[in-house]
Design a protein around this motif. Structure first.
Motif, PDB file in Angstrom:
ATOM      1  N   THR A   1       0.844  -1.189   0.000  1.00  0.00           N
ATOM      2  CA  THR A   1       0.000   0.000   0.000  1.00  0.00           C
ATOM      3  C   THR A   1       0.884   1.245   0.000  1.00  0.00           C
ATOM      4  OG1 THR A   1      -1.854  -1.070   1.115  1.00  0.00           O
ATOM      5  CG2 THR A   1      -1.727   1.323   1.264  1.00  0.00           C
ATOM      6  N   ILE A   2       0.618   2.148  -0.933  1.00  0.00           N
ATOM      7  CA  ILE A   2       1.369   3.390  -1.058  1.00  0.00           C
ATOM      8  C   ILE A   2       0.569   4.517  -0.401  1.00  0.00           C
ATOM      9  CG2 ILE A   2       2.474   4.992  -2.666  1.00  0.00           C
ATOM     10  CD1 ILE A   2       3.628   2.122  -2.666  1.00  0.00           C
ATOM     11  N   LYS A   3       1.226   5.278   0.463  1.00  0.00           N
ATOM     12  CA  LYS A   3       0.565   6.376   1.176  1.00  0.00           C
ATOM     13  C   LYS A   3       0.938   7.720   0.553  1.00  0.00           C
ATOM     14  CE  LYS A   3      -0.997   3.522   4.402  1.00  0.00           C
ATOM     15  NZ  LYS A   3      -0.498   3.612   5.790  1.00  0.00           N
ATOM     16  N   PHE A   4       0.095   8.715   0.797  1.00  0.00           N
ATOM     17  CA  PHE A   4       0.380  10.062   0.327  1.00  0.00           C
ATOM     18  C   PHE A   4       1.482  10.703   1.157  1.00  0.00           C
ATOM     19  CE2 PHE A   4      -3.764   9.915  -1.809  1.00  0.00           C
ATOM     20  CZ  PHE A   4      -3.502  10.640  -2.964  1.00  0.00           C
ATOM     21  N   SER A   5       2.206  11.607   0.527  1.00  0.00           N
ATOM     22  CA  SER A   5       3.165  12.478   1.201  1.00  0.00           C
ATOM     23  C   SER A   5       3.087  13.819   0.480  1.00  0.00           C
ATOM     24  CB  SER A   5       4.586  11.897   1.129  1.00  0.00           C
ATOM     25  OG  SER A   5       5.497  12.741   1.789  1.00  0.00           O
ATOM     26  N   LYS A   6       2.160  14.655   0.906  1.00  0.00           N
ATOM     27  CA  LYS A   6       1.847  15.905   0.217  1.00  0.00           C
ATOM     28  C   LYS A   6       3.089  16.768  -0.005  1.00  0.00           C
ATOM     29  CE  LYS A   6      -0.332  19.589  -1.292  1.00  0.00           C
ATOM     30  NZ  LYS A   6      -0.771  19.666  -2.692  1.00  0.00           N
ATOM     31  N   THR A   7       3.198  17.303  -1.226  1.00  0.00           N
ATOM     32  CA  THR A   7       4.290  18.213  -1.564  1.00  0.00           C
ATOM     33  C   THR A   7       3.721  19.480  -2.179  1.00  0.00           C
ATOM     34  OG1 THR A   7       4.559  17.215  -3.754  1.00  0.00           O
ATOM     35  CG2 THR A   7       5.937  16.350  -1.981  1.00  0.00           C
ATOM     36  N   GLY A   8       4.472  20.558  -2.105  1.00  0.00           N
ATOM     37  CA  GLY A   8       4.070  21.804  -2.741  1.00  0.00           C
ATOM     38  C   GLY A   8       2.963  22.524  -1.999  1.00  0.00           C
ATOM     39  N   SER A   9       2.587  23.694  -2.532  1.00  0.00           N
ATOM     40  CA  SER A   9       1.608  24.548  -1.858  1.00  0.00           C
ATOM     41  C   SER A   9       0.229  24.533  -2.499  1.00  0.00           C
ATOM     42  CB  SER A   9       2.125  25.991  -1.817  1.00  0.00           C
ATOM     43  OG  SER A   9       2.318  26.502  -3.133  1.00  0.00           O
ATOM     44  N   LEU A  10       0.049  23.788  -3.597  1.00  0.00           N
ATOM     45  CA  LEU A  10      -1.277  23.725  -4.198  1.00  0.00           C
ATOM     46  C   LEU A  10      -2.251  23.077  -3.210  1.00  0.00           C
ATOM     47  CD1 LEU A  10      -0.606  22.603  -7.898  1.00  0.00           C
ATOM     48  CD2 LEU A  10      -1.041  24.916  -7.033  1.00  0.00           C
ATOM     49  N   ASN A  11      -3.438  23.674  -3.096  1.00  0.00           N
ATOM     50  CA  ASN A  11      -4.457  23.108  -2.206  1.00  0.00           C
ATOM     51  C   ASN A  11      -5.795  23.152  -2.934  1.00  0.00           C
ATOM     52  OD1 ASN A  11      -5.668  21.983   0.048  1.00  0.00           O
ATOM     53  ND2 ASN A  11      -6.006  23.960   1.046  1.00  0.00           N
ATOM     54  N   LEU A  12      -5.911  22.272  -3.916  1.00  0.00           N
ATOM     55  CA  LEU A  12      -7.095  22.234  -4.762  1.00  0.00           C
ATOM     56  C   LEU A  12      -8.224  21.471  -4.081  1.00  0.00           C
ATOM     57  CD1 LEU A  12      -5.197  21.250  -8.035  1.00  0.00           C
ATOM     58  CD2 LEU A  12      -5.929  23.560  -7.392  1.00  0.00           C
ATOM     59  N   SER A  13      -9.442  21.900  -4.340  1.00  0.00           N
ATOM     60  CA  SER A  13     -10.607  21.141  -3.886  1.00  0.00           C
ATOM     61  C   SER A  13     -11.270  20.428  -5.054  1.00  0.00           C
ATOM     62  CB  SER A  13     -11.620  22.072  -3.210  1.00  0.00           C
ATOM     63  OG  SER A  13     -12.075  23.055  -4.128  1.00  0.00           O
ATOM     64  N   ARG A  14     -10.858  20.833  -6.266  1.00  0.00           N
ATOM     65  CA  ARG A  14     -11.456  20.255  -7.481  1.00  0.00           C
ATOM     66  C   ARG A  14     -10.392  20.231  -8.566  1.00  0.00           C
ATOM     67  NH1 ARG A  14     -16.493  23.516  -9.588  1.00  0.00           N
ATOM     68  NH2 ARG A  14     -14.888  25.081 -10.066  1.00  0.00           N
ATOM     69  N   ILE A  15     -10.494  19.225  -9.428  1.00  0.00           N
ATOM     70  CA  ILE A  15      -9.560  19.122 -10.543  1.00  0.00           C
ATOM     71  C   ILE A  15     -10.292  18.571 -11.757  1.00  0.00           C
ATOM     72  CG2 ILE A  15      -8.760  16.814  -9.890  1.00  0.00           C
ATOM     73  CD1 ILE A  15      -5.934  17.725 -10.790  1.00  0.00           C
ATOM     74  N   PHE A  16      -9.963  19.101 -12.936  1.00  0.00           N
ATOM     75  CA  PHE A  16     -10.546  18.645 -14.191  1.00  0.00           C
ATOM     76  C   PHE A  16      -9.495  17.854 -14.956  1.00  0.00           C
ATOM     77  CE2 PHE A  16     -12.719  22.479 -12.943  1.00  0.00           C
ATOM     78  CZ  PHE A  16     -14.050  22.284 -13.287  1.00  0.00           C
ATOM     79  N   PHE A  17      -9.906  16.701 -15.480  1.00  0.00           N
ATOM     80  CA  PHE A  17      -9.044  15.920 -16.358  1.00  0.00           C
ATOM     81  C   PHE A  17      -9.698  15.829 -17.731  1.00  0.00           C
ATOM     82  CE2 PHE A  17      -7.647  14.212 -12.225  1.00  0.00           C
ATOM     83  CZ  PHE A  17      -6.273  14.301 -12.370  1.00  0.00           C
ATOM     84  N   ILE A  18      -8.909  16.058 -18.774  1.00  0.00           N
ATOM     85  CA  ILE A  18      -9.364  15.844 -20.152  1.00  0.00           C
ATOM     86  C   ILE A  18      -8.803  14.507 -20.600  1.00  0.00           C
ATOM     87  CG2 ILE A  18      -9.270  16.669 -22.519  1.00  0.00           C
ATOM     88  CD1 ILE A  18      -9.054  19.519 -21.413  1.00  0.00           C
ATOM     89  N   THR A  19      -9.673  13.612 -21.050  1.00  0.00           N
ATOM     90  CA  THR A  19      -9.255  12.252 -21.379  1.00  0.00           C
ATOM     91  C   THR A  19      -9.852  11.795 -22.707  1.00  0.00           C
ATOM     92  OG1 THR A  19     -11.122  11.230 -20.214  1.00  0.00           O
ATOM     93  CG2 THR A  19      -9.115  11.626 -18.935  1.00  0.00           C
TER      94      THR A  19
END
Length: 443
Positions: free
Chosen positions: A291-309
């Motif tokens: 199991t891979i856990k998160f390790s947050k990096t950077g200062s972005l703090n998004l609540s929503r994200i759009f992906f084009i696929t």
């Protein structure tokens, strides 16, 4: 003696990209406590392939109990035969180690440097161009229409002839119609170059919000991680609060790069105990599960994200989307992804790499098995006539409009019908080998 390359593959059918994953355990039958049913020290690569498939293959229990590798003239045809026992498997492969390693060692490739696709109007369009390639240096841009090859009109050429002009020769003269309607003829000669995996970045001011736009084309390890870090720093400096990640042609790649990007895009609410995803192997190799856990990096703090696929978005691209879904409001625009929730390890044996599907992945909510692809929230056609970043391009405009209005509304021209998607899928001008080299997926 064989050795495991430190990666795992996650590839796609229309386009794939070798994915790399550093595992804590050593997934090599010769180094594990599992005893291969056939010796992998034989001088015949066909025997080694059969041995790895019996032990490492996720669906080893689907294989026949009796199988003679020497009935096949080469390991490639043997792998084709073995893969046929599991209809879900479109990706396991074997190829020369020199071909495999050259792509992942430095991100270098050799070709004209641009890729094409027929649009809904049957016009052959430039989908994307690598900046340092012969085409990139000649100024070729996404959205240009290919009108002729060596003086012959595209309309009079067969698909095979067009493919041959791209893959079987080293020099071709292409006729283009630019976005402004002017015509140009450009002679190109293939050359070796380092590909750029970030094709485009920009920021937009929409409804009082700063919106970042990232076109990311391949998870290739250190080179793409460096490009991504530069793009993310740009977005952090700009203070974006919304992000659009364009993965429409990204067939996957290095899983460590996926992990790096997921950590950067995750909200600050994730902790080191937050699950990103889990590897699940066959029952023989359950001790390799991880199991891979998160390790947050950077200062972005998004609540929503759009992906084009599109159906060309596969492997590590799908892994990224699936991993973020439990923690963010994820919106998908375009068409359903390829559908590859599994990955491979690449075993170097003699002068070959053997890459069988070896594991599946699931996210924090135990969601995986998306063999039919990840469904979109807004079905929108690929705006092949527009260059990157054009706010009128179908998919980008749909995302920007949602940010402004809070709803998905598209023009009739931008909506994607099932018929259009079927029409567009078959002719991507990528061979199976390109699938592996440009977008397999050692996930």
């Amino acid at each position: 003696m064989s050795s495991i390359s430190k990666f795992a593959i996650a590839g796609l059918v229309a386009f794939s990209v070798l994915a790399v994953s550093c595992k804590q355990n050593d997934p090599d039958p010769q180094n594990s406590t599992t005893t291969p049913t056939t010796s992998t020290t034989t001088a015949d690569i066909r025997d080694s392939l059969w041995a790895y498939m019996q032990d490492v293959y996720l669906w080893y229990d689907k294989l026949p109990t009796t199988f003679n590798p020497h009935n096949y003239s080469d390991p490639e045809s043997e792998m084709d035969a073995l893969r046929a026992y599991q209809p879900l498997d479109q990706w396991s492969f074997v190829e020369k180690a020199s071909d495999f390693n050259s792509y992942f060692s430095d991100g270098e490739t050799s070709d004209f440097g641009f890729w094409i696709k027929f649009d809904a109007n049957n016009d052959l369009r430039v989908r994307y161009v690598y900046a340092q390639s012969p085409a990139g240096k000649a100024g070729v841009e996404r959205g240009w229409k290919v009108t002729s090859i060596n003086g012959q009109a595209i309309a009079s050429m067969s698909d095979d002839a067009i493919v041959s002009a791209f893959y079987d020769v080293s020099s071709t003269t292409f006729g283009f119609q630019k976005s402004d309607g002017t015509a140009v003829s450009i002679p190109l000669t293939t050359a070796t170059y380092t590909l750029n995996t970030v094709l485009y970045t920009n920021t937009y001011d929409i409804a009082g919000k700063k919106v970042g736009y990232l076109v990311f084309n391949s998870f290739t390890g250190t080179p793409s991680q460096n490009e991504l870090k530069a793009a993310l720093t740009k977005f952090e400096t700009a203070g974006i609060s919304e992000l659009i990640v364009d993965l429409r042609y990204n067939g996957g790649g290095d899983v460590d790069t996926q992990t790096m990007l997921a950590n950067a895009l995750a909200p600050t609410s994730v902790t080191r105990s937050s699950v990103m995803f889990s590897y699940q192997h066959n029952k023989k190799l359950s001790d390799w599960d991880e199991t891979i856990k998160f390790s947050k990096t950077g200062s972005l703090n998004l609540s929503r994200i759009f992906f084009i696929t599109t159906s060309s978005s596969a492997s590590a691209s799908e892994l990224l989307i699936n991993n973020l879904k439990p923690y963010l409001d994820v919106k998908l625009i375009g068409s359903a992804t390829h559908g590859k929730p599994v990955g491979m390890y690449g075993f170097e044996v003699m002068d070959y790499v053997i890459a069988p599907i070896a594991f599946k992945t699931v996210n924090a909510k135990n969601v995986g098995d998306y063999y039919d692809g990840l469904a979109v929230d807004a079905a929108v056609s690929d705006g092949l006539s527009k260059n990157w970043g054009d706010p009128l391009e179908n998919c980008l405009s749909t995302a920007l409009n949602y940010i402004q209005t809070g709803s998905f509304t598209t023009t009739a021209a931008g909506r994607l019908s099932a018929e259009q998607e079927v029409k567009n899928k078959p002719f991507d001008l990528k061979t199976v080998r390109d699938l592996v080299v440009k977008s397999p997926a050692l996930k």
